[in-house]
Design an enzyme around this catalytic site. Structure first.
Site, PDB file in Angstrom:
ATOM      1  N   SER A   4     -47.462  35.400  32.507  1.00 63.41           N
ATOM      2  CA  SER A   4     -46.026  35.217  32.787  1.00 63.41           C
ATOM      3  C   SER A   4     -45.742  35.446  34.261  1.00 63.41           C
ATOM      4  CB  SER A   4     -45.207  36.199  31.947  1.00 63.41           C
ATOM      5  OG  SER A   4     -45.531  36.052  30.586  1.00 63.41           O
ATOM      6  N   ARG A   5     -46.501  36.339  34.884  1.00 61.80           N
ATOM      7  CA  ARG A   5     -46.241  36.675  36.291  1.00 61.80           C
ATOM      8  C   ARG A   5     -46.692  35.560  37.244  1.00 61.80           C
ATOM      9  NH1 ARG A   5     -47.642  41.684  34.093  1.00 61.80           N
ATOM     10  NH2 ARG A   5     -46.102  43.350  34.422  1.00 61.80           N
ATOM     11  N   GLN A  52     -43.371  50.651  29.662  1.00 61.05           N
ATOM     12  CA  GLN A  52     -44.749  50.363  30.088  1.00 61.05           C
ATOM     13  C   GLN A  52     -44.824  49.913  31.543  1.00 61.05           C
ATOM     14  OE1 GLN A  52     -45.318  47.077  27.103  1.00 61.05           O
ATOM     15  NE2 GLN A  52     -46.457  46.108  28.761  1.00 61.05           N
ATOM     16  N   ASP A  67     -55.905  40.789  28.422  1.00 65.83           N
ATOM     17  CA  ASP A  67     -55.623  42.215  28.655  1.00 65.83           C
ATOM     18  C   ASP A  67     -56.667  43.012  27.875  1.00 65.83           C
ATOM     19  OD1 ASP A  67     -52.961  42.006  30.161  1.00 65.83           O
ATOM     20  OD2 ASP A  67     -52.641  40.733  28.431  1.00 65.83           O
ATOM     21  N   GLY A  86     -51.012  30.602  26.740  1.00 60.36           N
ATOM     22  CA  GLY A  86     -51.796  31.751  26.283  1.00 60.36           C
ATOM     23  C   GLY A  86     -51.138  32.373  25.051  1.00 60.36           C
ATOM     24  N   HIS A  87     -49.809  32.546  25.132  1.00 61.12           N
ATOM     25  CA  HIS A  87     -49.076  33.084  23.975  1.00 61.12           C
ATOM     26  C   HIS A  87     -49.133  32.089  22.804  1.00 61.12           C
ATOM     27  CE1 HIS A  87     -46.757  35.022  27.430  1.00 61.12           C
ATOM     28  NE2 HIS A  87     -47.173  36.078  26.747  1.00 61.12           N
ATOM     29  N   LEU A 123     -42.922  32.804  27.895  1.00 58.12           N
ATOM     30  CA  LEU A 123     -44.098  32.371  27.132  1.00 58.12           C
ATOM     31  C   LEU A 123     -44.813  31.193  27.796  1.00 58.12           C
ATOM     32  CD1 LEU A 123     -42.609  32.607  23.514  1.00 58.12           C
ATOM     33  CD2 LEU A 123     -43.891  34.350  24.785  1.00 58.12           C
ATOM     34  N   GLY A 183     -54.286  39.231  23.197  1.00 60.82           N
ATOM     35  CA  GLY A 183     -55.132  38.407  24.051  1.00 60.82           C
ATOM     36  C   GLY A 183     -56.169  39.243  24.797  1.00 60.82           C
ATOM     37  N   GLY A 214     -42.271  37.826  26.369  1.00 60.59           N
ATOM     38  CA  GLY A 214     -41.561  36.587  26.698  1.00 60.59           C
ATOM     39  C   GLY A 214     -42.114  35.896  27.929  1.00 60.59           C
TER      40      GLY A 214
HETATM   41  P1  AMP Z   1     -47.384  39.688  27.415  1.00 63.10           P
HETATM   42  O1  AMP Z   1     -46.199  38.846  27.075  1.00 63.10           O
HETATM   43  O2  AMP Z   1     -47.915  39.453  28.782  1.00 63.10           O
HETATM   44  O3  AMP Z   1     -47.192  41.129  27.055  1.00 63.10           O
HETATM   45  O4  AMP Z   1     -48.549  39.169  26.465  1.00 63.10           O
HETATM   46  C1  AMP Z   1     -48.390  39.114  25.076  1.00 63.10           C
HETATM   47  C2  AMP Z   1     -49.739  38.849  24.449  1.00 63.10           C
HETATM   48  O5  AMP Z   1     -50.251  37.612  24.936  1.00 63.10           O
HETATM   49  C3  AMP Z   1     -50.773  39.922  24.821  1.00 63.10           C
HETATM   50  O6  AMP Z   1     -51.572  40.186  23.689  1.00 63.10           O
HETATM   51  C4  AMP Z   1     -51.555  39.252  25.912  1.00 63.10           C
HETATM   52  O7  AMP Z   1     -52.886  39.728  26.034  1.00 63.10           O
HETATM   53  C5  AMP Z   1     -51.545  37.813  25.433  1.00 63.10           C
HETATM   54  N1  AMP Z   1     -51.823  36.898  26.549  1.00 63.10           N
HETATM   55  C6  AMP Z   1     -51.191  36.862  27.751  1.00 63.10           C
HETATM   56  N2  AMP Z   1     -51.758  35.933  28.548  1.00 63.10           N
HETATM   57  C7  AMP Z   1     -52.772  35.379  27.827  1.00 63.10           C
HETATM   58  C8  AMP Z   1     -53.745  34.369  28.105  1.00 63.10           C
HETATM   59  N3  AMP Z   1     -53.792  33.745  29.270  1.00 63.10           N
HETATM   60  N4  AMP Z   1     -54.633  34.070  27.132  1.00 63.10           N
HETATM   61  C9  AMP Z   1     -54.611  34.708  25.930  1.00 63.10           C
HETATM   62  N5  AMP Z   1     -53.714  35.664  25.617  1.00 63.10           N
HETATM   63  C10 AMP Z   1     -52.808  36.003  26.544  1.00 63.10           C
END
Ligand code: AMP
Length: 281
Positions: A187-188, A61, A151, A36-37, A33, A148, A31
């Protein structure tokens, strides 16, 4: 967009769609979002008949309880973004729904993948990621799952889990989406103060400098360059590694004609920023 909170109901609904021959694309997230998401949702929409996004802040995690507590939660805004992007299904489960009993680790050996970089600085993090992703895959049973490259190590871990457990899902790795000043969206980032936000693009600028100099400088000089850039801005460098793009083993010598990945983690105030860059020599 349909919203499900119960695993059993989602599972039944998706099973009926699959029976009709529709392919399921899955984007797991925590979330808060951002674009990137949204890029992952868009790629999934192009490739699959049905797009499912999950939002679950996975406690197992987080190695730092304060990070878990601070993690941004913006479900109403997230729902609007997903709706506008044409996501078909949002799965927004409670912790009980994901872990009715104790979280069950997938019983895989991540080896080096769990001991370098993020693995060594966030003990237990990848076990937690593998645990939740395996559980989510059981519920959603996607044809394709989208992750993404922001990571990078996480993608390697998920691919290794899929390989070892012979899971019937195709993993699609998607490019990192950045702000106009180069900062990788995360998100951070919303937790950065205005001053910190102004400093944050130094991380990607530094990685870009490494890429430019990959064949001119020795590994130790590249490490010095990174440390100097980060520390002179008052940020703290957790690690910088040039690693083999598949095994993630740190590289000791740059051979030409190879592909490496430069990975970095930096602390800026209370926020931890990670990023990476592909280095073709
Ligand atoms: P998270 O919500 O941070 O766990 O991310 C969910 C998915 O979004 C993971 O597969 C991340 O690698 C991807 N993601 C997060 N930030 C980005 C970004 N800036 N560009 C592409 N994918 C992203």
């Amino acid at each position: 967009m349909k919203v499900f909170e119960k695993s059993s109901l989602l599972n039944e609904h998706l099973a009926s769609l699959k029976k009709e021959g529709r392919s399921i694309g899955f984007v797991p997230t925590m979330g808060a979002l951002h674009q990137g998401h949204m890029a992952l949702i868009r790629i999934a929409r192009e490739r699959n008949d049905v797009v499912v996004c999950s939002i679950f802040v996975n406690p197992v995690q987080f190695n730092d309880p304060k990070d878990l507590e601070r993690y941004p939660r913006t479900i109403e805004r997230d729902t609007d973004l997903l709706e506008n992007e044409g996501c078909d299904i949002l799965f927004f489960p409670s912790e009980k729904e994901i872990y009715p009993d104790q979280p069950c680790e997938p019983g895989i050996n991540l080896g080096m993948l769990d001991s370098v970089m993020e693995g060594s600085h966030r003990p237990g993090h990848f076990k937690g990621v593998a645990t939740v992703v395996k559980r989510l895959f059981e519920i959603v049973k996607p044809d394709d799952a989208y992750f993404g490259l922001k990571d990078f190590q996480q993608v390697a871990v998920i691919r290794e889990m899929v390989r070892q457990l012979k899971l019937d899902v195709n993993i699609v790795a998607c490019p990192t989406i950045r702000e106009s000043d180069g900062l990788a969206m995360s998100s951070r980032n919303t937790l950065l103060s205005d001053d910190e936000r102004k400093l944050a693009p130094v991380v990607f600028k530094t990685l870009s400098q490494v890429k430019e100099n990959i064949l001119n400088l020795k590994i130790s000089q590249l490490h010095d360059l990174v440390r100097k850039n980060i520390e002179e801005k008052g940020m703290s460098l957790e690690y910088f590694e040039i690693a083999d793009e598949t095994t993630l083993e740190p590289v000791v010598e740059i051979a030409s004609g190879k592909t490496f990945v430069g990975c970095i983690a930096v602390r800026l105030g209370k926020v931890r920023l990670i990023d990476n860059i592909i280095l073709n020599t």
